[in-house]
Write a protein that holds these residues in place. Structure first.
Motif, PDB file in Angstrom:
ATOM      1  N   ASP A  92       7.713  45.164  30.265  1.00 19.55           N
ATOM      2  CA  ASP A  92       8.751  44.933  29.263  1.00 19.55           C
ATOM      3  C   ASP A  92       8.364  45.656  27.970  1.00 19.55           C
ATOM      4  N   ASN A  93       9.361  46.054  27.208  1.00 20.92           N
ATOM      5  CA  ASN A  93       9.093  46.726  25.936  1.00 20.92           C
ATOM      6  C   ASN A  93       8.993  45.696  24.810  1.00 20.92           C
ATOM      7  N   ASP A  94       8.055  44.769  24.950  1.00 15.41           N
ATOM      8  CA  ASP A  94       7.824  43.718  23.959  1.00 15.41           C
ATOM      9  C   ASP A  94       6.372  43.282  24.075  1.00 15.41           C
ATOM     10  N   GLN A  95       6.031  42.154  23.451  1.00 17.00           N
ATOM     11  CA  GLN A  95       4.642  41.698  23.496  1.00 17.00           C
ATOM     12  C   GLN A  95       4.201  41.378  24.917  1.00 17.00           C
ATOM     13  N   HIS A  96       5.108  40.887  25.734  1.00 20.91           N
ATOM     14  CA  HIS A  96       4.781  40.607  27.144  1.00 20.91           C
ATOM     15  C   HIS A  96       4.316  41.884  27.835  1.00 20.91           C
ATOM     16  N   GLY A  97       5.090  42.964  27.685  1.00 21.97           N
ATOM     17  CA  GLY A  97       4.728  44.220  28.331  1.00 21.97           C
ATOM     18  C   GLY A  97       3.489  44.850  27.723  1.00 21.97           C
ATOM     19  N   PHE A  98       3.369  44.777  26.395  1.00 23.78           N
ATOM     20  CA  PHE A  98       2.217  45.351  25.709  1.00 23.78           C
ATOM     21  C   PHE A  98       0.928  44.692  26.190  1.00 23.78           C
ATOM     22  N   LEU A  99       0.924  43.340  26.197  1.00 30.03           N
ATOM     23  CA  LEU A  99      -0.288  42.619  26.610  1.00 30.03           C
ATOM     24  C   LEU A  99      -0.539  42.744  28.100  1.00 30.03           C
ATOM     25  N   SER A 100       0.518  42.802  28.909  1.00 28.25           N
ATOM     26  CA  SER A 100       0.324  42.960  30.359  1.00 28.25           C
ATOM     27  C   SER A 100      -0.303  44.307  30.682  1.00 28.25           C
ATOM     28  N   GLY A 101       0.185  45.361  30.018  1.00 28.85           N
ATOM     29  CA  GLY A 101      -0.445  46.666  30.200  1.00 28.85           C
ATOM     30  C   GLY A 101      -1.889  46.653  29.748  1.00 28.85           C
ATOM     31  N   HIS A 102      -2.127  45.958  28.647  1.00 28.08           N
ATOM     32  CA  HIS A 102      -3.489  45.817  28.119  1.00 28.08           C
ATOM     33  C   HIS A 102      -4.394  45.135  29.142  1.00 28.08           C
ATOM     34  N   GLY A 103      -3.913  43.999  29.678  1.00 28.76           N
ATOM     35  CA  GLY A 103      -4.711  43.257  30.650  1.00 28.76           C
ATOM     36  C   GLY A 103      -4.975  44.051  31.918  1.00 28.76           C
ATOM     37  N   MET A 104      -3.970  44.798  32.380  1.00 30.44           N
ATOM     38  CA  MET A 104      -4.169  45.614  33.572  1.00 30.44           C
ATOM     39  C   MET A 104      -5.192  46.718  33.324  1.00 30.44           C
ATOM     40  N   ALA A 105      -5.137  47.320  32.144  1.00 33.65           N
ATOM     41  CA  ALA A 105      -6.117  48.361  31.819  1.00 33.65           C
ATOM     42  C   ALA A 105      -7.531  47.796  31.826  1.00 33.65           C
ATOM     43  N   LEU A 106      -7.707  46.615  31.227  1.00 38.14           N
ATOM     44  CA  LEU A 106      -9.034  45.998  31.185  1.00 38.14           C
ATOM     45  C   LEU A 106      -9.522  45.631  32.589  1.00 38.14           C
ATOM     46  N   ILE A 115       3.404  60.811  23.659  1.00 41.58           N
ATOM     47  CA  ILE A 115       4.440  59.793  23.902  1.00 41.58           C
ATOM     48  C   ILE A 115       4.628  58.966  22.641  1.00 41.58           C
ATOM     49  N   ASP A 116       5.864  58.767  22.245  1.00 38.41           N
ATOM     50  CA  ASP A 116       6.208  57.845  21.161  1.00 38.41           C
ATOM     51  C   ASP A 116       6.492  56.494  21.817  1.00 38.41           C
ATOM     52  N   ASN A 117       5.506  55.595  21.755  1.00 42.79           N
ATOM     53  CA  ASN A 117       5.604  54.356  22.523  1.00 42.79           C
ATOM     54  C   ASN A 117       6.832  53.527  22.168  1.00 42.79           C
ATOM     55  N   TYR A 118       7.217  53.526  20.905  1.00 40.03           N
ATOM     56  CA  TYR A 118       8.365  52.715  20.486  1.00 40.03           C
ATOM     57  C   TYR A 118       9.679  53.348  20.950  1.00 40.03           C
ATOM     58  N   ALA A 164       2.023  50.937  24.639  1.00 37.65           N
ATOM     59  CA  ALA A 164       0.856  51.811  24.501  1.00 37.65           C
ATOM     60  C   ALA A 164      -0.196  51.540  25.560  1.00 37.65           C
ATOM     61  N   TYR A 165      -0.541  50.264  25.761  1.00 30.20           N
ATOM     62  CA  TYR A 165      -1.622  49.972  26.696  1.00 30.20           C
ATOM     63  C   TYR A 165      -1.168  50.072  28.148  1.00 30.20           C
ATOM     64  N   ALA A 166       0.155  50.078  28.375  1.00 31.31           N
ATOM     65  CA  ALA A 166       0.629  50.391  29.723  1.00 31.31           C
ATOM     66  C   ALA A 166       0.234  51.818  30.077  1.00 31.31           C
ATOM     67  N   VAL A 167       0.343  52.726  29.104  1.00 28.62           N
ATOM     68  CA  VAL A 167      -0.091  54.113  29.317  1.00 28.62           C
ATOM     69  C   VAL A 167      -1.583  54.153  29.614  1.00 28.62           C
ATOM     70  N   SER A 168      -2.359  53.325  28.911  1.00 30.47           N
ATOM     71  CA  SER A 168      -3.802  53.262  29.163  1.00 30.47           C
ATOM     72  C   SER A 168      -4.084  52.865  30.603  1.00 30.47           C
ATOM     73  N   TYR A 169      -3.327  51.884  31.106  1.00 30.38           N
ATOM     74  CA  TYR A 169      -3.494  51.471  32.499  1.00 30.38           C
ATOM     75  C   TYR A 169      -3.067  52.571  33.459  1.00 30.38           C
ATOM     76  N   PHE A 170      -1.884  53.154  33.220  1.00 26.06           N
ATOM     77  CA  PHE A 170      -1.364  54.175  34.121  1.00 26.06           C
ATOM     78  C   PHE A 170      -2.330  55.349  34.266  1.00 26.06           C
ATOM     79  N   LEU A 171      -3.018  55.689  33.187  1.00 24.12           N
ATOM     80  CA  LEU A 171      -3.873  56.883  33.178  1.00 24.12           C
ATOM     81  C   LEU A 171      -5.358  56.546  33.227  1.00 24.12           C
ATOM     82  N   MET A 172      -5.686  55.292  33.579  1.00 24.18           N
ATOM     83  CA  MET A 172      -7.088  54.894  33.672  1.00 24.18           C
ATOM     84  C   MET A 172      -7.821  55.784  34.678  1.00 24.18           C
ATOM     85  N   GLY A 173      -8.976  56.246  34.304  1.00 25.55           N
ATOM     86  CA  GLY A 173      -9.770  57.150  35.139  1.00 25.55           C
ATOM     87  C   GLY A 173      -9.838  58.546  34.555  1.00 25.55           C
TER      88      GLY A 173
END
Length: 524
Positions: free
Chosen positions: A24-38, A452-455, A461-470
């Motif tokens: 999602d393009n909100d705090q839910h999506g931001f934190l979920s991408g963050h958690g997946m990256a971690l 990428i302009d995340n907004y 932003a952190y979804a991108v971190s997860y997608f490109l991890m490695g």
């Protein structure tokens, strides 16, 4: 049967979880991408398990620089990583789905733990089931139930701390062995400290009233240390300091900086209001941090947590009438409390511990809570107290039937919430699919410049971190092997995909050393 109703409600989250696996393009999506990256960073084994990271950078001198995240216990991210690893899937949509189901399992555990605690406090399973299901059915809790971070595990930890209160509040011979149970909730997050803190205050006040001030003054401090909440808090603090200290020490080692120079340490100082305080008030005071905006914002959050059946009943939105609605709800809570407390004299301490626990977290952590809407879920104690007292007023002959009806309405609310999430994640699912195509084009150790302009591009932003991890991030396009961009007018290099929204361009010819792994900064 009461336990079965709560269990069925929890299982409905797992059974009805949407398969739209975008962010999602909100705090839910931001934190979920963050958690997946971690979580996925733990699977890379590049840093110690206690130091998950969000991104890694290839500096111009050829060294690797990590961006770790250690301000919360690492266990939640480790659980997610192990669940993903067990599937052996490299499809990111599948990994995201697994991460969300792990969160739903913790939500189920939180519900069962809360039910057990209330049953112990109320001695009525069906009243406890009603209270639990109603409290866990609110919009904030259902919406953030599958957010892939440590918040749903922390919710379980908070309920486990309430369970310890329910079982050991009168055990004045509590040994240090049982007190070590405090390790479980603190391993999930720091929010359970709020329960222990309120428990200490309430227990001390009731203890002082029962003894009288003269008798209390004659007691030694060791008498206080034998009180159950103090012993749980001591164990929790020792464990929490050990975990946090170990993680920060390892982070400073990975980053090659002093302990207090670690990114997570500096961020914690800001969140605690111990650094950049004046700048924070200057920038965000009028909207978030000044007394009235903060109180109004938290009041709206509390009111929405008190409203049952999220996605079925309307929420309270910020606006001219919001304060009126909040006051009506709080007045209703006070009325129910007044009536129920007359019938259940033993409920006073339990009700106070439940009701105040959310405030014990929100007020000291104001510089963190004010900016994160999902922190509303930690007002769950107030909701449990309200519905426990309300359920106790229902005639016993009707409690079982009402509990069954409430269970059905909970499942309907979960279904409606997942329909809402399905709609919200339709765009994000396409982005996930396009990044899957990009991942196929990336050799191990590729150096990327992300454009990428995340907004505006609606990609957290952190979804991108997860997608490109490695891969390794670089600070300039000229140093990149590849460019990942969401700009349709980008023409430099050779396009390797023809996606609608996000594409990858090769900037240098593929050769044996073009994506060579940079030298690590620190030997681990």
């Amino acid at each position: 049967m009461a336990l079965a109703l709560v269990f069925i409600c929890g299982l409905s989250l797992l059974a009805l979880q949407t398969r739209k696996n975008g962010f999602d393009n909100d705090q839910h999506g931001f934190l979920s991408g963050h958690g997946m990256a971690l979580a996925v960073s733990i699977l890379s084994h590049e840093t110690p398990v206690t130091v998950p990271f969000m991104e890694k950078y290839a500096d111009s001198d050829g060294k690797v620089r990590y961006l770790p995240y250690t301000r919360f216990p690492f266990f939640s991210f480790w659980f997610i990583s192990k669940a993903i690893e067990s599937t052996s899937s490299t499809v990111m949509a599948d990994q995201i789905f697994v991460g969300r189901q792990v969160m739903n399992v913790f939500y189920l555990l939180a519900m069962l733990t809360a039910f057990t605690a209330l049953t112990r406090l109320m001695s009525d399973p069906f009243a406890s089931a009603m209270a639990t299901i109603l409290a866990f059915s609110s919009y904030p809790l259902l919406y953030y139930s599958d957010m892939i971070f440590n918040d749903t595990p922390s919710l379980f930890g908070m309920m486990f701390a309430v369970l310890l209160f329910a079982f050991y509040r009168r055990d004045h011979t509590l040994g240090w062995g049982k007190a070590c149970l405090a390790i479980i909730p603190i391993s999930m997050g720091w929010q359970p400290f709020a329960v222990f803190g309120v428990w200490i205050v309430v227990d001390s006040l009731f203890w002082a009233r029962s003894l009288g001030w003269r008798e209390l003054a004659s007691r030694r401090i060791v008498s206080l240390l034998k009180r159950p909440p103090v012993r749980f808090a001591i164990v929790g603090i020792v464990w929490g300091v050990f975990i946090l200290g170990t993680q920060l020490a390892m982070e400073s080692h990975v980053q090659g900086v002093a302990f207090m120079g670690a990114d997570s340490f500096k961020s914690m100082m800001v969140r605690l209001g111990m650094a950049n305080r004046d700048e924070m008030y200057q920038s965000f005071g009028e909207g978030f941090l000044n007394t009235w905006p903060f109180a109004k914002g938290q009041g709206i959050r509390l009111a929405n947590v008190l409203l049952p059946f999220g996605a079925t009943l309307p929420r309270i939105q910020p606006g001219p009438r919001a304060v009126l609605y909040v006051c009506i709800l709080i007045a209703s809570l006070a009325l129910v409390w007044f009536i129920a407390a007359k019938r259940q004299k033993d409920w006073h301490a339990a009700g106070l511990v439940l009701f105040l626990s959310g405030f014990m977290w929100a007020i000291p952590m104001k510089f963190f809570v004010a900016f994160h809407e999902f922190q509303a879920i930690y007002y769950i104690g107030a909701s449990l107290a309200f519905y426990a007292m309300a359920s106790s007023l229902v005639d016993q002959r009707w409690r079982q039937s009402i509990a069954v009806v409430v269970c059905g309405l909970f499942i309907v609310s979960v279904w409606r919430m997942n329909r809402l999430k399905t709609d919200l994640r339709a765009y994000g699912e396409g982005i996930t699919s396009q990044f899957q195509d990009i991942r196929k084009e990336l050799p191990p150790g590729a150096k990327l410049w992300v454009n990428i302009d995340n907004y505006n591009h609606q990609i957290p932003a952190y979804a991108v971190s997860y997608f490109l991890m490695g891969s390794y991030m670089v600070d300039k396009q000229e140093r990149a092997d590849y460019v990942v961009t969401a700009y349709s007018d980008f023409k430099t290099g050779t396009p390797l995909t023809h996606n609608k929204h996000v594409n990858i361009f090769q900037m240098t010819p593929i050769g044996p050393n073009s994506a060579a792994t940079p030298t690590k900064q620190t030997e681990l």
